[in-house]
Every structure is written in C-alpha cells, then in structure tokens.
Design a protein around this motif. Structure first.
Motif, PDB file in Angstrom:
ATOM      1  N   LYS A  38       0.417  -0.938  -0.173  1.00  0.00           N
ATOM      2  CA  LYS A  38      -0.018   0.190   0.190  1.00  0.00           C
ATOM      3  C   LYS A  38       1.089   1.211  -0.386  1.00  0.00           C
ATOM      4  O   LYS A  38       2.771   0.888  -0.026  1.00  0.00           O
ATOM      5  CB  LYS A  38      -0.442   0.213   1.476  1.00  0.00           C
ATOM      6  CG  LYS A  38      -0.167  -0.159   2.651  1.00  0.00           C
ATOM      7  CD  LYS A  38      -1.390  -0.235   3.443  1.00  0.00           C
ATOM      8  CE  LYS A  38      -0.406  -0.156   4.868  1.00  0.00           C
ATOM      9  NZ  LYS A  38      -1.070  -0.644   6.261  1.00  0.00           N
ATOM     10  N   GLU A  39       0.288   2.312  -0.346  1.00  0.00           N
ATOM     11  CA  GLU A  39       0.968   3.738  -0.241  1.00  0.00           C
ATOM     12  C   GLU A  39       1.320   3.584   1.198  1.00  0.00           C
ATOM     13  O   GLU A  39      -0.080   3.661   2.458  1.00  0.00           O
ATOM     14  CB  GLU A  39      -0.309   4.856  -0.547  1.00  0.00           C
ATOM     15  CG  GLU A  39      -0.683   4.434  -1.896  1.00  0.00           C
ATOM     16  CD  GLU A  39       0.524   5.197  -3.056  1.00  0.00           C
ATOM     17  OE1 GLU A  39       2.240   5.284  -2.766  1.00  0.00           O
ATOM     18  OE2 GLU A  39       0.582   4.217  -4.382  1.00  0.00           O
ATOM     19  N   ILE A  40       2.420   4.417   1.338  1.00  0.00           N
ATOM     20  CA  ILE A  40       3.090   4.376   3.057  1.00  0.00           C
ATOM     21  C   ILE A  40       4.015   6.466   2.536  1.00  0.00           C
ATOM     22  O   ILE A  40       4.738   6.107   1.432  1.00  0.00           O
ATOM     23  CB  ILE A  40       3.881   3.904   3.293  1.00  0.00           C
ATOM     24  CG1 ILE A  40       3.790   2.701   3.333  1.00  0.00           C
ATOM     25  CG2 ILE A  40       4.938   3.922   4.531  1.00  0.00           C
ATOM     26  CD1 ILE A  40       2.467   1.790   4.268  1.00  0.00           C
ATOM     27  N   LYS A  41       3.586   7.287   3.096  1.00  0.00           N
ATOM     28  CA  LYS A  41       3.896   8.402   2.956  1.00  0.00           C
ATOM     29  C   LYS A  41       5.574   8.610   3.479  1.00  0.00           C
ATOM     30  O   LYS A  41       5.081   8.277   5.294  1.00  0.00           O
ATOM     31  CB  LYS A  41       2.859   9.095   3.690  1.00  0.00           C
ATOM     32  CG  LYS A  41       3.604  11.096   3.847  1.00  0.00           C
ATOM     33  CD  LYS A  41       2.735  12.182   3.773  1.00  0.00           C
ATOM     34  CE  LYS A  41       2.690  13.614   3.769  1.00  0.00           C
ATOM     35  NZ  LYS A  41       3.286  13.820   2.484  1.00  0.00           N
ATOM     36  N   LEU A  42       6.265   8.660   3.262  1.00  0.00           N
ATOM     37  CA  LEU A  42       7.684   8.620   3.066  1.00  0.00           C
ATOM     38  C   LEU A  42       8.057  10.786   4.390  1.00  0.00           C
ATOM     39  O   LEU A  42       7.266  11.624   3.170  1.00  0.00           O
ATOM     40  CB  LEU A  42       8.875   8.505   2.580  1.00  0.00           C
ATOM     41  CG  LEU A  42       9.010   6.447   2.070  1.00  0.00           C
ATOM     42  CD1 LEU A  42       9.351   6.374   0.468  1.00  0.00           C
ATOM     43  CD2 LEU A  42       9.200   5.741   3.468  1.00  0.00           C
ATOM     44  N   LYS A  43       9.484  10.372   4.998  1.00  0.00           N
ATOM     45  CA  LYS A  43       9.312  11.969   4.797  1.00  0.00           C
ATOM     46  C   LYS A  43      10.822  12.091   3.391  1.00  0.00           C
ATOM     47  O   LYS A  43      11.043  11.271   2.486  1.00  0.00           O
ATOM     48  CB  LYS A  43      10.647  11.957   6.112  1.00  0.00           C
ATOM     49  CG  LYS A  43       9.856  11.275   7.365  1.00  0.00           C
ATOM     50  CD  LYS A  43      11.382  11.736   8.275  1.00  0.00           C
ATOM     51  CE  LYS A  43      10.370  11.389  10.407  1.00  0.00           C
ATOM     52  NZ  LYS A  43      11.192  10.842  10.566  1.00  0.00           N
ATOM     53  N   ASN A  44      10.811  13.407   3.315  1.00  0.00           N
ATOM     54  CA  ASN A  44      11.041  13.750   2.664  1.00  0.00           C
ATOM     55  C   ASN A  44      12.521  13.910   1.766  1.00  0.00           C
ATOM     56  O   ASN A  44      13.308  14.580   1.409  1.00  0.00           O
ATOM     57  CB  ASN A  44      10.977  15.511   1.933  1.00  0.00           C
ATOM     58  CG  ASN A  44      10.584  16.110   2.743  1.00  0.00           C
ATOM     59  OD1 ASN A  44      11.679  16.712   3.974  1.00  0.00           O
ATOM     60  ND2 ASN A  44      10.252  17.832   2.394  1.00  0.00           N
ATOM     61  N   PHE A  45      13.140  13.876   3.314  1.00  0.00           N
ATOM     62  CA  PHE A  45      15.056  13.841   4.004  1.00  0.00           C
ATOM     63  C   PHE A  45      15.500  12.175   4.639  1.00  0.00           C
ATOM     64  O   PHE A  45      14.255  12.288   4.260  1.00  0.00           O
ATOM     65  CB  PHE A  45      15.769  15.172   4.711  1.00  0.00           C
ATOM     66  CG  PHE A  45      14.969  14.725   6.018  1.00  0.00           C
ATOM     67  CD1 PHE A  45      16.077  14.334   7.014  1.00  0.00           C
ATOM     68  CD2 PHE A  45      13.502  15.556   5.950  1.00  0.00           C
ATOM     69  CE1 PHE A  45      15.408  14.442   7.846  1.00  0.00           C
ATOM     70  CE2 PHE A  45      13.149  15.121   7.776  1.00  0.00           C
ATOM     71  CZ  PHE A  45      14.023  14.774   8.170  1.00  0.00           C
ATOM     72  N   VAL A  60       6.519   8.965   7.477  1.00  0.00           N
ATOM     73  CA  VAL A  60       6.302   9.662   8.329  1.00  0.00           C
ATOM     74  C   VAL A  60       5.394   9.598   9.397  1.00  0.00           C
ATOM     75  O   VAL A  60       5.762  10.163  10.764  1.00  0.00           O
ATOM     76  CB  VAL A  60       4.728  10.758   7.254  1.00  0.00           C
ATOM     77  CG1 VAL A  60       4.365  11.461   8.380  1.00  0.00           C
ATOM     78  CG2 VAL A  60       5.836  11.814   6.486  1.00  0.00           C
ATOM     79  N   ASP A  61       5.256   8.500   9.726  1.00  0.00           N
ATOM     80  CA  ASP A  61       4.685   7.705  11.039  1.00  0.00           C
ATOM     81  C   ASP A  61       5.726   6.538  11.437  1.00  0.00           C
ATOM     82  O   ASP A  61       5.447   6.124  13.141  1.00  0.00           O
ATOM     83  CB  ASP A  61       3.157   6.947  10.669  1.00  0.00           C
ATOM     84  CG  ASP A  61       3.634   5.434   9.839  1.00  0.00           C
ATOM     85  OD1 ASP A  61       5.293   5.038   9.497  1.00  0.00           O
ATOM     86  OD2 ASP A  61       2.250   4.402   9.299  1.00  0.00           O
ATOM     87  N   TYR A  64       7.815   2.314   9.558  1.00  0.00           N
ATOM     88  CA  TYR A  64       9.257   1.590   8.195  1.00  0.00           C
ATOM     89  C   TYR A  64      10.405   2.519   8.319  1.00  0.00           C
ATOM     90  O   TYR A  64      10.093   3.462   7.986  1.00  0.00           O
ATOM     91  CB  TYR A  64       8.596   1.571   6.913  1.00  0.00           C
ATOM     92  CG  TYR A  64       7.082   0.889   7.259  1.00  0.00           C
ATOM     93  CD1 TYR A  64       6.849  -0.432   6.653  1.00  0.00           C
ATOM     94  CD2 TYR A  64       5.788   1.377   7.818  1.00  0.00           C
ATOM     95  CE1 TYR A  64       6.086  -1.297   6.608  1.00  0.00           C
ATOM     96  CE2 TYR A  64       4.440   0.928   7.511  1.00  0.00           C
ATOM     97  CZ  TYR A  64       4.655  -0.147   7.108  1.00  0.00           C
ATOM     98  OH  TYR A  64       4.013  -1.511   6.909  1.00  0.00           O
ATOM     99  N   ALA A  65      11.352   2.522   7.335  1.00  0.00           N
ATOM    100  CA  ALA A  65      12.266   3.161   6.817  1.00  0.00           C
ATOM    101  C   ALA A  65      13.123   2.067   5.514  1.00  0.00           C
ATOM    102  O   ALA A  65      13.247   0.608   5.973  1.00  0.00           O
ATOM    103  CB  ALA A  65      14.184   3.048   8.160  1.00  0.00           C
ATOM    104  N   ILE A  66      13.706   2.776   4.413  1.00  0.00           N
ATOM    105  CA  ILE A  66      14.473   2.103   3.684  1.00  0.00           C
ATOM    106  C   ILE A  66      15.873   2.737   3.614  1.00  0.00           C
ATOM    107  O   ILE A  66      16.133   3.264   4.058  1.00  0.00           O
ATOM    108  CB  ILE A  66      13.957   2.327   2.717  1.00  0.00           C
ATOM    109  CG1 ILE A  66      12.287   2.618   2.335  1.00  0.00           C
ATOM    110  CG2 ILE A  66      14.080   2.295   1.145  1.00  0.00           C
ATOM    111  CD1 ILE A  66      11.417   2.950   1.372  1.00  0.00           C
ATOM    112  N   ARG A  67      16.675   1.957   3.148  1.00  0.00           N
ATOM    113  CA  ARG A  67      18.100   1.769   3.517  1.00  0.00           C
ATOM    114  C   ARG A  67      18.643   1.938   1.767  1.00  0.00           C
ATOM    115  O   ARG A  67      18.105   1.541   0.992  1.00  0.00           O
ATOM    116  CB  ARG A  67      18.616   1.201   4.554  1.00  0.00           C
ATOM    117  CG  ARG A  67      18.396   0.862   5.333  1.00  0.00           C
ATOM    118  CD  ARG A  67      18.704  -0.460   6.187  1.00  0.00           C
ATOM    119  NE  ARG A  67      18.395   0.047   7.565  1.00  0.00           N
ATOM    120  CZ  ARG A  67      19.321   0.253   9.161  1.00  0.00           C
ATOM    121  NH1 ARG A  67      20.334   0.714   8.957  1.00  0.00           N
ATOM    122  NH2 ARG A  67      18.481   0.214  10.223  1.00  0.00           N
TER     123      ARG A  67
END
Length: 255
Positions: A38-45, A60-61, A64-67
């Motif tokens: 599903k769509e997950i809102k990510l931070k912009n930095f 944002v919540d 999750y984190a992406i490396r």
C-alpha cells in the motif's frame, strides 16, 4: 551557552541529512509499496547511517524505513517495526542461548518492539531473499538471520552487543584493563562504559582512555585527550610487549 549548544546540535543534525531528489523519491515510494502492499508516506529527507556509505529515510508514521547507498541511490533494505511475537519461541530460545553463552551472569529479556529487516534488490526493484530481525533488551542488542541467501547463515545469530556496568565486570578482566592503562599512561581507569561485541571483543572506557581486548588479551589501549600529533596514542610494539606480555602471563597464565 545553551543557545550555542542547541545551534551546534542542530548543525550536527543538518550534517546528517541527505536530500532526496524526485527520481530517488519515486524509487523509494515504489519500494515501500512493493513491501507494504500500500502507499506509505515517507519523509522528504534521509539521514546518513553512522560508519556506513548508506542513508535511511523513515516513513512519516515512524513504522518503516528504507536504506539506500548515498552515492548511487541504490535501495538495499527495508525496515519495519514489529512485535516480538513475530519471532517463534524456538528462535527466541536460540538467540538467548547465544547471549548466555557469551556472558552467563546476566539476565536477558527482549523488548516488545523488534525491527524486521528485509533485503531489497534495487536494480530489479523487487524484495530480496534476506530477512533478519534486530532485537533489543536492557543493555543488549542482537541481530538474527531468519532467511538468508547464504544457506549457512539461515537461522543464525549475527552480531550482538552487550553493555555492562563496572560492577558487573569480571574482576580479572577489569584488573587487566586497569593495569594496562596505569602502565601505558599512568592513568587510573574509572570505567564508565563497558561493552562486549559478538562474545569475543571487549571495550572498556572512561572519559580519557579506551581499552580493547579480545578473548581476554589486550589488543589496544588508546588515550582520547592527549594533545599528541595523533589523536589517539596507541601502544607501540615495544610497549605492547613490555605491558601486555607480563599482564597476560600474570592474569591469564599465557606466554
């Protein structure tokens, strides 16, 4: 001074930040959708990962984190905060056994929150085979490889670190470190931080001196505040022979 300290902290935080361009943002968005479905809102930095060529961007919540690798934007892993019940009792026992074997005289209880880490193939844009968990507890953290493309690593404990107070340390170990700092720097070691890594490497330090040991043997003694040409005064081979050999012989009956 308080304002200056706050400004310094802000500067350090800004130095860790890595901006995300539109192309990378689209890749990140695709990766998290493939993972979460599903769509997950990510931070912009994103923020640089210490001692690593990578950075990570959080959702944002905060779940999750992406490396990804900073230089080329290649995504290689996705983290998700999950609960301990994701890990079977059998696997939990396996992990506890390793920790107890490394240092028996300590109680190990897992925190409820666990970080689940899934590999990601940034080139093929699909989830990878590797799946691991990072578990924490009071004074320790440990990683466990649930699935791994290298068969021999599947179901094994990866790296772990255990923190100790001075009072918890083995007296022989403490005595070795104290003698080493006294001999090398005429300094009385007042341990403020002690850590065991992967069951073999010890690190003991106070505000001035850092002592490293492996399997009971001294490997390095460095001074943090000596205004020498080098930032850390390391023991030379000759000093090491003079300091380490007699200590090892005396404390561990080693030649």
């Amino acid at each position: 001074p308080a304002g200056a300290a706050a400004a310094q902290e802000q500067k350090q935080a800004d130095n860790k930040k890595v901006q995300i361009d539109q192309k990378l943002a689209a890749k990140l968005q695709k990766a998290i959708k493939i993972y979460a479905g599903k769509e997950i809102k990510l931070k912009n930095f994103s923020e640089k990962i210490e001692f690593s060529p990578s950075a990570k961007v959080d959702s944002v919540d905060g779940k999750y984190a992406i490396r990804f690798i900073i230089d080329n934007g290649k995504i290689w892993g996705i983290d998700e905060k999950v609960t301990i019940d994701k890990i079977s009792k059998e696997d939990q026992e396996k992990i506890l056994t390793v920790l107890k074997k490394a240092y028996a005289n300590k109680t190990y209880a897992f925190n409820k929150e666990v970080i689940m880490q899934r590999g990601y193939d940034g080139e093929k844009e699909k989830l990878g085979a590797n799946l691991s968990y990072t578990l924490t507890g009071k004074d320790f953290d440990v990683s466990f490889a649930k699935e791994n493309s290298a068969k021999e690593l599947k179901g094994t404990v990866g790296g772990f670190k255990i923190q100790f107070t001075k009072e918890e340390l083995d007296p022989k170990l403490l005595e070795t470190a104290v003698k080493a700092t006294k001999t090398a720097f005429n300094h009385d070691l007042m341990v403020t931080n002690a850590q065991l890594t992967n069951g073999i490497g010890w690190m003991l330090e106070d505000k001035d001196v850092l002592v490293e040991m492996e399997r009971g043997e001294l490997t390095k003694v460095s001074h943090k505040t000596r205004k020498a040409v080098t930032t850390n005064k390391e023991i030379t081979d000759k000093e090491a022979k003079d300091v380490v050999a007699p200590l090892a012989k005396e404390l561990f009956n080693m030649d």
